[in-house]
Design a protein around this motif. Structure first.
Motif, PDB file in Angstrom:
ATOM      1  N   GLU A   5       0.829  -1.200   0.000  1.00 56.90           N
ATOM      2  CA  GLU A   5       0.000   0.000   0.000  1.00 56.90           C
ATOM      3  C   GLU A   5       0.863   1.249   0.000  1.00 56.90           C
ATOM      4  O   GLU A   5       2.057   1.198   0.299  1.00 56.90           O
ATOM      5  CB  GLU A   5      -0.995   0.013   1.166  1.00 56.90           C
ATOM      6  CG  GLU A   5      -0.376   0.161   2.524  1.00 56.90           C
ATOM      7  CD  GLU A   5      -1.417   0.276   3.650  1.00 56.90           C
ATOM      8  OE1 GLU A   5      -2.574   0.620   3.397  1.00 56.90           O
ATOM      9  OE2 GLU A   5      -1.030   0.014   4.807  1.00 56.90           O
ATOM     10  N   SER A   6       0.211   2.384  -0.317  1.00 59.57           N
ATOM     11  CA  SER A   6       0.916   3.666  -0.338  1.00 59.57           C
ATOM     12  C   SER A   6       1.420   4.019   1.043  1.00 59.57           C
ATOM     13  O   SER A   6       0.808   3.669   2.044  1.00 59.57           O
ATOM     14  CB  SER A   6      -0.031   4.781  -0.799  1.00 59.57           C
ATOM     15  OG  SER A   6      -0.310   4.672  -2.150  1.00 59.57           O
ATOM     16  N   SER A  65       5.382   4.815  -4.831  1.00 58.48           N
ATOM     17  CA  SER A  65       5.583   4.692  -6.280  1.00 58.48           C
ATOM     18  C   SER A  65       5.052   3.403  -6.907  1.00 58.48           C
ATOM     19  O   SER A  65       4.516   2.527  -6.233  1.00 58.48           O
ATOM     20  CB  SER A  65       7.079   4.820  -6.636  1.00 58.48           C
ATOM     21  OG  SER A  65       7.754   3.574  -6.498  1.00 58.48           O
ATOM     22  N   GLN A  66       5.259   3.307  -8.240  1.00 54.02           N
ATOM     23  CA  GLN A  66       4.839   2.104  -8.968  1.00 54.02           C
ATOM     24  C   GLN A  66       5.709   0.893  -8.626  1.00 54.02           C
ATOM     25  O   GLN A  66       5.491  -0.192  -9.179  1.00 54.02           O
ATOM     26  CB  GLN A  66       4.843   2.361 -10.476  1.00 54.02           C
ATOM     27  CG  GLN A  66       3.753   3.330 -10.925  1.00 54.02           C
ATOM     28  CD  GLN A  66       3.602   3.358 -12.419  1.00 54.02           C
ATOM     29  OE1 GLN A  66       3.240   2.369 -13.058  1.00 54.02           O
ATOM     30  NE2 GLN A  66       3.863   4.513 -13.025  1.00 54.02           N
ATOM     31  N   ALA A  67       6.673   1.050  -7.732  1.00 55.84           N
ATOM     32  CA  ALA A  67       7.388  -0.128  -7.208  1.00 55.84           C
ATOM     33  C   ALA A  67       6.374  -1.110  -6.607  1.00 55.84           C
ATOM     34  O   ALA A  67       6.654  -2.306  -6.519  1.00 55.84           O
ATOM     35  CB  ALA A  67       8.413   0.297  -6.165  1.00 55.84           C
ATOM     36  N   LYS A  68       5.201  -0.635  -6.209  1.00 54.58           N
ATOM     37  CA  LYS A  68       4.154  -1.532  -5.683  1.00 54.58           C
ATOM     38  C   LYS A  68       3.673  -2.488  -6.780  1.00 54.58           C
ATOM     39  O   LYS A  68       3.524  -3.679  -6.553  1.00 54.58           O
ATOM     40  CB  LYS A  68       2.969  -0.719  -5.131  1.00 54.58           C
ATOM     41  CG  LYS A  68       3.312   0.111  -3.890  1.00 54.58           C
ATOM     42  CD  LYS A  68       2.103   0.784  -3.294  1.00 54.58           C
ATOM     43  CE  LYS A  68       1.694   2.064  -3.940  1.00 54.58           C
ATOM     44  NZ  LYS A  68       2.614   3.203  -3.844  1.00 54.58           N
ATOM     45  N   ASP A 103       1.308  -9.619  -2.900  1.00 54.44           N
ATOM     46  CA  ASP A 103       0.194 -10.249  -3.622  1.00 54.44           C
ATOM     47  C   ASP A 103      -0.823  -9.260  -4.192  1.00 54.44           C
ATOM     48  O   ASP A 103      -1.340  -9.475  -5.288  1.00 54.44           O
ATOM     49  CB  ASP A 103      -0.533 -11.212  -2.684  1.00 54.44           C
ATOM     50  CG  ASP A 103       0.385 -12.296  -2.181  1.00 54.44           C
ATOM     51  OD1 ASP A 103       0.723 -13.195  -2.970  1.00 54.44           O
ATOM     52  OD2 ASP A 103       0.811 -12.226  -1.013  1.00 54.44           O
ATOM     53  N   ILE A 104      -1.154  -8.243  -3.407  1.00 51.31           N
ATOM     54  CA  ILE A 104      -2.299  -7.398  -3.755  1.00 51.31           C
ATOM     55  C   ILE A 104      -1.912  -5.928  -3.566  1.00 51.31           C
ATOM     56  O   ILE A 104      -1.263  -5.575  -2.578  1.00 51.31           O
ATOM     57  CB  ILE A 104      -3.508  -7.721  -2.831  1.00 51.31           C
ATOM     58  CG1 ILE A 104      -3.901  -9.191  -2.955  1.00 51.31           C
ATOM     59  CG2 ILE A 104      -4.702  -6.825  -3.146  1.00 51.31           C
ATOM     60  CD1 ILE A 104      -4.816  -9.675  -1.829  1.00 51.31           C
ATOM     61  N   TYR A 105      -2.309  -5.096  -4.523  1.00 52.38           N
ATOM     62  CA  TYR A 105      -2.105  -3.641  -4.389  1.00 52.38           C
ATOM     63  C   TYR A 105      -3.456  -2.960  -4.522  1.00 52.38           C
ATOM     64  O   TYR A 105      -4.131  -3.112  -5.540  1.00 52.38           O
ATOM     65  CB  TYR A 105      -1.130  -3.163  -5.470  1.00 52.38           C
ATOM     66  CG  TYR A 105      -1.064  -1.658  -5.677  1.00 52.38           C
ATOM     67  CD1 TYR A 105      -1.250  -0.749  -4.632  1.00 52.38           C
ATOM     68  CD2 TYR A 105      -0.792  -1.134  -6.939  1.00 52.38           C
ATOM     69  CE1 TYR A 105      -1.178   0.620  -4.839  1.00 52.38           C
ATOM     70  CE2 TYR A 105      -0.710   0.233  -7.160  1.00 52.38           C
ATOM     71  CZ  TYR A 105      -0.908   1.103  -6.105  1.00 52.38           C
ATOM     72  OH  TYR A 105      -0.842   2.461  -6.325  1.00 52.38           O
ATOM     73  N   ALA A 114       0.288   3.606 -15.985  1.00 49.37           N
ATOM     74  CA  ALA A 114       0.280   2.895 -17.279  1.00 49.37           C
ATOM     75  C   ALA A 114       1.262   1.722 -17.307  1.00 49.37           C
ATOM     76  O   ALA A 114       0.893   0.596 -17.671  1.00 49.37           O
ATOM     77  CB  ALA A 114       0.573   3.875 -18.413  1.00 49.37           C
ATOM     78  N   ALA A 115       2.511   1.959 -16.905  1.00 45.10           N
ATOM     79  CA  ALA A 115       3.504   0.876 -16.983  1.00 45.10           C
ATOM     80  C   ALA A 115       3.163  -0.236 -15.994  1.00 45.10           C
ATOM     81  O   ALA A 115       3.192  -1.429 -16.342  1.00 45.10           O
ATOM     82  CB  ALA A 115       4.906   1.427 -16.695  1.00 45.10           C
ATOM     83  N   GLY A 116       2.804   0.134 -14.774  1.00 41.54           N
ATOM     84  CA  GLY A 116       2.507  -0.867 -13.743  1.00 41.54           C
ATOM     85  C   GLY A 116       1.299  -1.724 -14.091  1.00 41.54           C
ATOM     86  O   GLY A 116       1.312  -2.944 -13.888  1.00 41.54           O
ATOM     87  N   ASP A 117       0.275  -1.092 -14.644  1.00 40.42           N
ATOM     88  CA  ASP A 117      -0.931  -1.825 -15.049  1.00 40.42           C
ATOM     89  C   ASP A 117      -0.576  -2.928 -16.041  1.00 40.42           C
ATOM     90  O   ASP A 117      -0.971  -4.082 -15.888  1.00 40.42           O
ATOM     91  CB  ASP A 117      -1.925  -0.820 -15.653  1.00 40.42           C
ATOM     92  CG  ASP A 117      -3.101  -1.473 -16.358  1.00 40.42           C
ATOM     93  OD1 ASP A 117      -4.058  -1.876 -15.676  1.00 40.42           O
ATOM     94  OD2 ASP A 117      -3.053  -1.600 -17.607  1.00 40.42           O
ATOM     95  N   LEU A 118       0.227  -2.585 -17.065  1.00 40.44           N
ATOM     96  CA  LEU A 118       0.576  -3.582 -18.084  1.00 40.44           C
ATOM     97  C   LEU A 118       1.480  -4.672 -17.502  1.00 40.44           C
ATOM     98  O   LEU A 118       1.287  -5.866 -17.763  1.00 40.44           O
ATOM     99  CB  LEU A 118       1.270  -2.911 -19.279  1.00 40.44           C
ATOM    100  CG  LEU A 118       1.668  -3.901 -20.385  1.00 40.44           C
ATOM    101  CD1 LEU A 118       0.437  -4.492 -21.061  1.00 40.44           C
ATOM    102  CD2 LEU A 118       2.579  -3.252 -21.422  1.00 40.44           C
TER     103      LEU A 118
END
Ligand SMILES: Nc1ncnc2c1ncn2[C@@H]1O[C@H](COP(=O)(O)OS(=O)(=O)O)[C@@H](OP(=O)(O)O)[C@H]1O
Ligand SMILES: [Mg+2]
Length: 241
Positions: free
Chosen positions: A122-123, A152-155, A165-167, A184-188
């Motif tokens: 989590e954030s 950050s998108q490190a999550k 496991d879950i974000y 965008a990058a993390g989603d893909l």
């Protein structure tokens, strides 16, 4: 360099090739010596085709325990990881190097067999994602592992490599619209690693609208097999249905 960055004034949208870049995502993490990411995504006609996350403070080893910051005494040795995903071709990680691109290895999310044994990312900032709602969701799912907080998108990268496991990103302000360069990058990469990513209403993140995810609220990212169960509890706690 600054002049070049100022050319980044695209309105986004559903037509053409658009690059989304976040030079330092998780600015506060960068400043406090924790996690941050250099993020790049290529969108074609509103669909993310390529996503890259450079995470200088994540461990190189995909199997290393999940941690929000740099451990005391940690040196530059053994850390710094570059993640990438190509639509339809999977996701990989490789050590960050100053020289030539290092060899990559395929990453995949952990399959959820027992949701109660899962770990949330989590954030760090309670102003970006509600920690209270997150704690209630964890309780209802029977999750007792403490959430790992990182900026950050490190999550996204961490769950994609199976280190968490879950974000969840649970809206704090009704008016806040998430920015495409923050997701965008993390989603893909998560989807290419075997995950499902939706908003709290169960809709795929829609990168075709403009600079923000105007049609989405929050983020629910989980392994495909456990996503429906997590989403149901998110909606119960947020009283969406
Ligand atoms: N109110 C609110 N709600 C949700 N998100 C917000 C909000 N305000 C800012 N931001 C964006 O959050 C980006 C950082 O996200 P993180 O997940 O790293 O947040 S946290 O610092 O770990 O809490 C951060 O990206 P960076 O500015 O690149 O750090 C912001 O774009
Ligand atoms: Mg950002």
């Amino acid at each position: 360099m600054l002049t070049f960055i100022d050319y980044g004034n695209s309105k986004g949208g559903a037509k053409g090739r658009i690059w989304a870049i976040d030079p330092i995502d998780g600015t506060k993490g960068f400043l406090r010596g924790g996690q941050y990411a250099v993020c790049l995504a290529l969108m074609v006609d509103g669909d993310v085709k390529v996503g890259v996350l450079g995470c200088p403070n994540l461990p190189i080893d995909d199997a290393a325990p999940l941690s929000g910051g740099m451990e005391s005494g940690q040196t530059d040795e053994g850390k710094g990881c570059l993640f990438s995903g190509v639509l339809g071709q999977g996701a990989v990680s490789r050590p960050l190097t100053t020289g030539a691109l290092a060899a990559s290895q395929k990453i995949s999310m952990k399959a959820i067999t027992d949701i109660a044994a899962a770990t949330f990312c989590e954030s760090v900032e309670a102003g970006h994602s509600s920690h209270g709602d997150q704690a209630e969701i964890a309780k209802k799912l029977g999750i007792t592992n403490p959430s790992v907080r990182m900026d950050s998108q490190a999550k996204y990268a961490s769950i994609a490599r199976g280190a968490g496991d879950i974000y969840l990103r649970l809206p704090v302000k009704a008016t806040y619209q998430e920015k495409i360069w923050d997701h965008a990058a993390g989603d893909l990469i998560v989807r290419e690693a075997g995950g499902a990513v939706t908003d709290i209403h169960g809709k795929r993140l829609d990168f075709s609208i403009g600079r923000t995810l105007a049609d989405n609220k929050g983020v629910v990212a989980a392994p495909t097999g456990g996503h429906a169960q997590v989403l149901a509890v998110v909606q119960e706690v947020l009283k969406i249905k």
